[in-house]
Design an enzyme around this catalytic site. Sequence first.
Site, PDB file in Angstrom:
ATOM      1  N   SER A   7       0.845  -1.194   0.000  1.00  8.04           N
ATOM      2  CA  SER A   7       0.000   0.000   0.000  1.00  8.04           C
ATOM      3  C   SER A   7       0.876   1.239   0.000  1.00  8.04           C
ATOM      4  O   SER A   7       1.629   1.496   0.944  1.00  8.04           O
ATOM      5  CB  SER A   7      -0.901  -0.005   1.239  1.00  8.04           C
ATOM      6  OG  SER A   7      -1.446   1.285   1.402  1.00  8.04           O
ATOM      7  N   HIS A  32      -1.249  -1.277  -4.277  1.00  7.41           N
ATOM      8  CA  HIS A  32      -2.517  -0.897  -3.634  1.00  7.41           C
ATOM      9  C   HIS A  32      -2.521   0.615  -3.416  1.00  7.41           C
ATOM     10  O   HIS A  32      -1.631   1.163  -2.768  1.00  7.41           O
ATOM     11  CB  HIS A  32      -2.625  -1.654  -2.311  1.00  7.41           C
ATOM     12  CG  HIS A  32      -3.899  -1.447  -1.576  1.00  7.41           C
ATOM     13  ND1 HIS A  32      -5.050  -2.177  -1.840  1.00  7.41           N
ATOM     14  CD2 HIS A  32      -4.218  -0.609  -0.556  1.00  7.41           C
ATOM     15  CE1 HIS A  32      -6.009  -1.791  -1.014  1.00  7.41           C
ATOM     16  NE2 HIS A  32      -5.541  -0.838  -0.229  1.00  7.41           N
ATOM     17  N   ASP A  34      -4.612   3.799  -2.048  1.00  3.89           N
ATOM     18  CA  ASP A  34      -5.703   4.182  -1.146  1.00  3.89           C
ATOM     19  C   ASP A  34      -6.157   5.604  -1.429  1.00  3.89           C
ATOM     20  O   ASP A  34      -5.433   6.561  -1.155  1.00  3.89           O
ATOM     21  CB  ASP A  34      -5.215   4.103   0.306  1.00  3.89           C
ATOM     22  CG  ASP A  34      -4.988   2.672   0.741  1.00  3.89           C
ATOM     23  OD1 ASP A  34      -5.961   1.913   0.798  1.00  3.89           O
ATOM     24  OD2 ASP A  34      -3.817   2.320   1.016  1.00  3.89           O
ATOM     25  N   MET A  36      -8.700   8.539  -0.500  1.00  2.65           N
ATOM     26  CA  MET A  36      -9.547   8.939   0.636  1.00  2.65           C
ATOM     27  C   MET A  36     -10.108  10.339   0.407  1.00  2.65           C
ATOM     28  O   MET A  36      -9.378  11.219  -0.057  1.00  2.65           O
ATOM     29  CB  MET A  36      -8.723   8.977   1.921  1.00  2.65           C
ATOM     30  CG  MET A  36      -8.049   7.672   2.252  1.00  2.65           C
ATOM     31  SD  MET A  36      -7.114   7.854   3.773  1.00  2.65           S
ATOM     32  CE  MET A  36      -6.369   6.229   3.882  1.00  2.65           C
ATOM     33  N   MET A 136     -11.639  -5.454   5.458  1.00  2.00           N
ATOM     34  CA  MET A 136     -10.827  -4.493   6.229  1.00  2.00           C
ATOM     35  C   MET A 136     -10.531  -5.110   7.594  1.00  2.00           C
ATOM     36  O   MET A 136     -11.446  -5.484   8.322  1.00  2.00           O
ATOM     37  CB  MET A 136     -11.576  -3.172   6.422  1.00  2.00           C
ATOM     38  CG  MET A 136     -11.618  -2.246   5.223  1.00  2.00           C
ATOM     39  SD  MET A 136     -10.034  -1.771   4.488  1.00  2.00           S
ATOM     40  CE  MET A 136      -9.125  -1.096   5.861  1.00  2.00           C
ATOM     41  N   SER A 197       2.717  -0.091   6.172  1.00  2.83           N
ATOM     42  CA  SER A 197       3.893   0.202   6.999  1.00  2.83           C
ATOM     43  C   SER A 197       4.870  -0.958   7.078  1.00  2.83           C
ATOM     44  O   SER A 197       6.078  -0.745   7.097  1.00  2.83           O
ATOM     45  CB  SER A 197       3.466   0.670   8.391  1.00  2.83           C
ATOM     46  OG  SER A 197       2.373  -0.062   8.856  1.00  2.83           O
TER      47      SER A 197
END
Length: 221
Positions: A7, A32, A34, A36, A136, A197
């Site tokens: 990610s 990936h 993300d 938002m 999730m 992370s």
Amino acid sequence: MNILAPSLLGCDFSNLERQIKAVEEAGAGYLHLDVMDGLFVPSISFGMPVIASIRKCTDMVFDVHMMVKEPGRYAQVMKEAGAELLCVHQEACLHLDRTVSQIHALGMKAGVALNPATPVSVLECILDQVDQVLVMTVNPGFGGQEYIPYTLEKVRALRRLATERGLHLDIQVDGGITPENAAVFLEAGANILVAGSSVFRGDPGENTRKFMDVLRKYEAD
Ligand code: DX5
Ligand code: ZN
């Protein structure tokens, strides 16, 4: 097939190209992304211009996770930016069937994401229409959280349901996934691991290789 989807949210944005190449060379199959909107989730990340720019850096599949209200509004522009898999939240779509059809009509794979507290049963009617379900494993919006243990049972239930129906469904897990806990999710039935992370903190290439070792082991079993 088991796939690692690093990610990008977890990366050092001043070194995008170098980090993308590092995870690709180490074996990651998906990137990936993300997105938002500051409304469906509290935070704001990045959008079409960033995705279109990095499309030139890599051949990895662009797996776009839309944490956006009514994401169907952006399906066309995300396709144009380079998305190949568009994943929308069940909770964010008033007309989920229409949104999934729209994604397919644009030539993308369609994924549906579920927040931790949303039961798998909401997908019973539409499961045969989707290519992927994203479970999730944290509340969406931020990287670096610990996974919520009860989400594992959702992965098991979903894999059972897909098997009963004879579906080769991709099940993705996202949030708090590390090389150390990856096996638990693979055993539960997930086959795509998203990791922010734990890939980008430290050496992204080395961290990707650690994940790939676990993924290959479960592929062989
Ligand atoms: C969170 C995002 C994740 C996030 C995962 O809302 O959907 O993709 O980047 O980050 P980690 O792996 O650090 O939990
Ligand atoms: Zn995500």
